[in-house]
Design a protein around this motif. Structure first.
Motif, PDB file in Angstrom:
ATOM      1  N   HIS A  97       0.840  -1.195   0.000  1.00  0.00           N
ATOM      2  CA  HIS A  97       0.000   0.000   0.000  1.00  0.00           C
ATOM      3  C   HIS A  97       0.880   1.251   0.000  1.00  0.00           C
ATOM      4  CE1 HIS A  97       0.842   0.824   4.234  1.00  0.00           C
ATOM      5  NE2 HIS A  97       0.650  -0.475   4.450  1.00  0.00           N
ATOM      6  N   GLU A 100       0.660   7.506   1.078  1.00  0.00           N
ATOM      7  CA  GLU A 100      -0.380   8.511   0.863  1.00  0.00           C
ATOM      8  C   GLU A 100      -1.754   7.943   1.227  1.00  0.00           C
ATOM      9  OE1 GLU A 100      -1.470  11.562  -2.733  1.00  0.00           O
ATOM     10  OE2 GLU A 100      -1.217   9.452  -3.267  1.00  0.00           O
ATOM     11  N   LYS A 101      -2.574   8.774   1.822  1.00  0.00           N
ATOM     12  CA  LYS A 101      -3.928   8.368   2.219  1.00  0.00           C
ATOM     13  C   LYS A 101      -4.962   8.955   1.255  1.00  0.00           C
ATOM     14  CE  LYS A 101      -2.876   6.487   6.286  1.00  0.00           C
ATOM     15  NZ  LYS A 101      -3.272   5.200   6.756  1.00  0.00           N
ATOM     16  N   SER A 102      -6.182   8.425   1.328  1.00  0.00           N
ATOM     17  CA  SER A 102      -7.314   8.968   0.585  1.00  0.00           C
ATOM     18  C   SER A 102      -8.558   8.823   1.451  1.00  0.00           C
ATOM     19  CB  SER A 102      -7.492   8.234  -0.750  1.00  0.00           C
ATOM     20  OG  SER A 102      -7.878   6.899  -0.534  1.00  0.00           O
ATOM     21  N   TYR A 103      -9.631   9.466   1.029  1.00  0.00           N
ATOM     22  CA  TYR A 103     -10.883   9.403   1.790  1.00  0.00           C
ATOM     23  C   TYR A 103     -12.039   9.859   0.915  1.00  0.00           C
ATOM     24  CZ  TYR A 103     -10.487  14.462   2.106  1.00  0.00           C
ATOM     25  OH  TYR A 103     -10.398  15.800   1.777  1.00  0.00           O
ATOM     26  N   PRO A 122     -10.045   7.451   6.927  1.00  0.00           N
ATOM     27  CA  PRO A 122      -8.788   7.441   6.176  1.00  0.00           C
ATOM     28  C   PRO A 122      -8.481   6.051   5.633  1.00  0.00           C
ATOM     29  CG  PRO A 122      -8.390   7.895   8.526  1.00  0.00           C
ATOM     30  CD  PRO A 122      -9.845   7.623   8.362  1.00  0.00           C
ATOM     31  N   ARG A 123      -8.057   6.011   4.375  1.00  0.00           N
ATOM     32  CA  ARG A 123      -7.694   4.761   3.698  1.00  0.00           C
ATOM     33  C   ARG A 123      -6.363   4.989   2.974  1.00  0.00           C
ATOM     34  NH1 ARG A 123     -10.945   0.661   5.528  1.00  0.00           N
ATOM     35  NH2 ARG A 123     -13.137   1.231   5.436  1.00  0.00           N
ATOM     36  N   TYR A 124      -5.728   3.908   2.545  1.00  0.00           N
ATOM     37  CA  TYR A 124      -4.549   4.047   1.691  1.00  0.00           C
ATOM     38  C   TYR A 124      -5.008   4.498   0.311  1.00  0.00           C
ATOM     39  CZ  TYR A 124      -2.275   1.360   5.366  1.00  0.00           C
ATOM     40  OH  TYR A 124      -1.798   0.928   6.571  1.00  0.00           O
ATOM     41  N   GLN A 152     -10.554  -2.025   0.556  1.00  0.00           N
ATOM     42  CA  GLN A 152     -10.092  -1.932   1.951  1.00  0.00           C
ATOM     43  C   GLN A 152     -11.253  -2.106   2.920  1.00  0.00           C
ATOM     44  OE1 GLN A 152      -6.853   1.242   2.600  1.00  0.00           O
ATOM     45  NE2 GLN A 152      -7.555   1.629   0.504  1.00  0.00           N
ATOM     46  N   HIS A 166     -12.080   3.502  12.025  1.00  0.00           N
ATOM     47  CA  HIS A 166     -11.009   4.356  11.499  1.00  0.00           C
ATOM     48  C   HIS A 166     -11.258   5.848  11.719  1.00  0.00           C
ATOM     49  CE1 HIS A 166      -9.025   1.043   9.412  1.00  0.00           C
ATOM     50  NE2 HIS A 166     -10.189   0.675   8.913  1.00  0.00           N
ATOM     51  N   PRO A 176      -6.956  13.473   6.972  1.00  0.00           N
ATOM     52  CA  PRO A 176      -5.605  12.958   7.200  1.00  0.00           C
ATOM     53  C   PRO A 176      -4.555  13.783   6.433  1.00  0.00           C
ATOM     54  CG  PRO A 176      -7.094  11.214   6.465  1.00  0.00           C
ATOM     55  CD  PRO A 176      -7.833  12.502   6.350  1.00  0.00           C
ATOM     56  N   ALA A 179      -3.637  13.696   2.385  1.00  0.00           N
ATOM     57  CA  ALA A 179      -4.649  12.783   1.856  1.00  0.00           C
ATOM     58  C   ALA A 179      -5.321  13.353   0.616  1.00  0.00           C
ATOM     59  CB  ALA A 179      -5.694  12.486   2.922  1.00  0.00           C
TER      60      ALA A 179
END
Length: 184
Positions: A97, A100-103, A122-124, A152, A166, A176, A179
């Motif tokens: 993974h 950097e994060k994403s959302y 927050p997710r990868y 995820q 999360h 995050p 992100a």
């Protein structure tokens, strides 16, 4: 045919347990269940069937959401480039993974959660998943954007994790650091 009556809700013990690996080759029953999970998602995205069978639209479903503690997920969605992700997977595993994060700015929902849970999850931003598909072939998927988030979310179900675990309790809408916002 699976309906919302088959989907277990918050508080059901299978949603908080570590699901078990599926022996490969899977049994006929496991293959049939995975295909039923894929059909459920397809049906849940058909307006007529949603109305007829009182379904909630979904893009992902994990076996623990049906009270089955096995490592099986189904995913059905299109990404921002109109690429279709239609998968039934045994033993999916995130093998790498991004930092950097994403959302999703609107947060996440879940077929097993009958309430709105506001907050940023927050997710990868990018993940690589290895699994065995419904044709019993090994697959390696490199995912980003909405597909990465959905995978995820479903793989979390296999580990007894709910999406709201999360969310930052002190500041649910905290974005995050570094992100990327993802559109549905």
């Amino acid at each position: 045919m699976l309906t919302m009556k088959d989907v277990v809700r918050e508080g059901h013990p299978s949603l908080r347990k570590q699901a078990k690996e599926v022996a490969i080759p899977p049994t006929k029953e496991e293959i049939a269940l995975l295909k039923s999970m894929q059909t459920f998602l397809s049906n849940s995205q058909d307006e007529e069937l949603v109305e007829k069978y009182d379904l909630r639209p979904g893009v992902g479903l994990a076996a623990p959401q049906l009270g089955v503690e096995k490592r099986m997920i189904a995913v059905l969605l299109t990404d921002d480039k109109d690429r279709l992700y239609d998968y039934g997977l045994f033993n999916p595993k995130i093998v790498s993974h991004s930092v950097e994060k994403s959302y999703l700015p609107s947060g996440e929902g879940c077929l097993s959660v009958d309430r709105e849970v506001p907050g940023i999850v927050p997710r990868y931003a990018r993940i690589t998943v290895k699994a065995i598909n419904s044709d019993l072939e090994p697959v390696k998927l490199r995912l980003r954007g909405l597909p990465a988030i959905v995978f995820q979310h479903e793989i979390d179900h296999l580990n007894g994790v709910m999406f709201y675990d999360h969310i930052n309790e002190d500041d649910p809408f905290a974005i995050p650091e570094n992100a990327v916002e993802v559109d549905r």
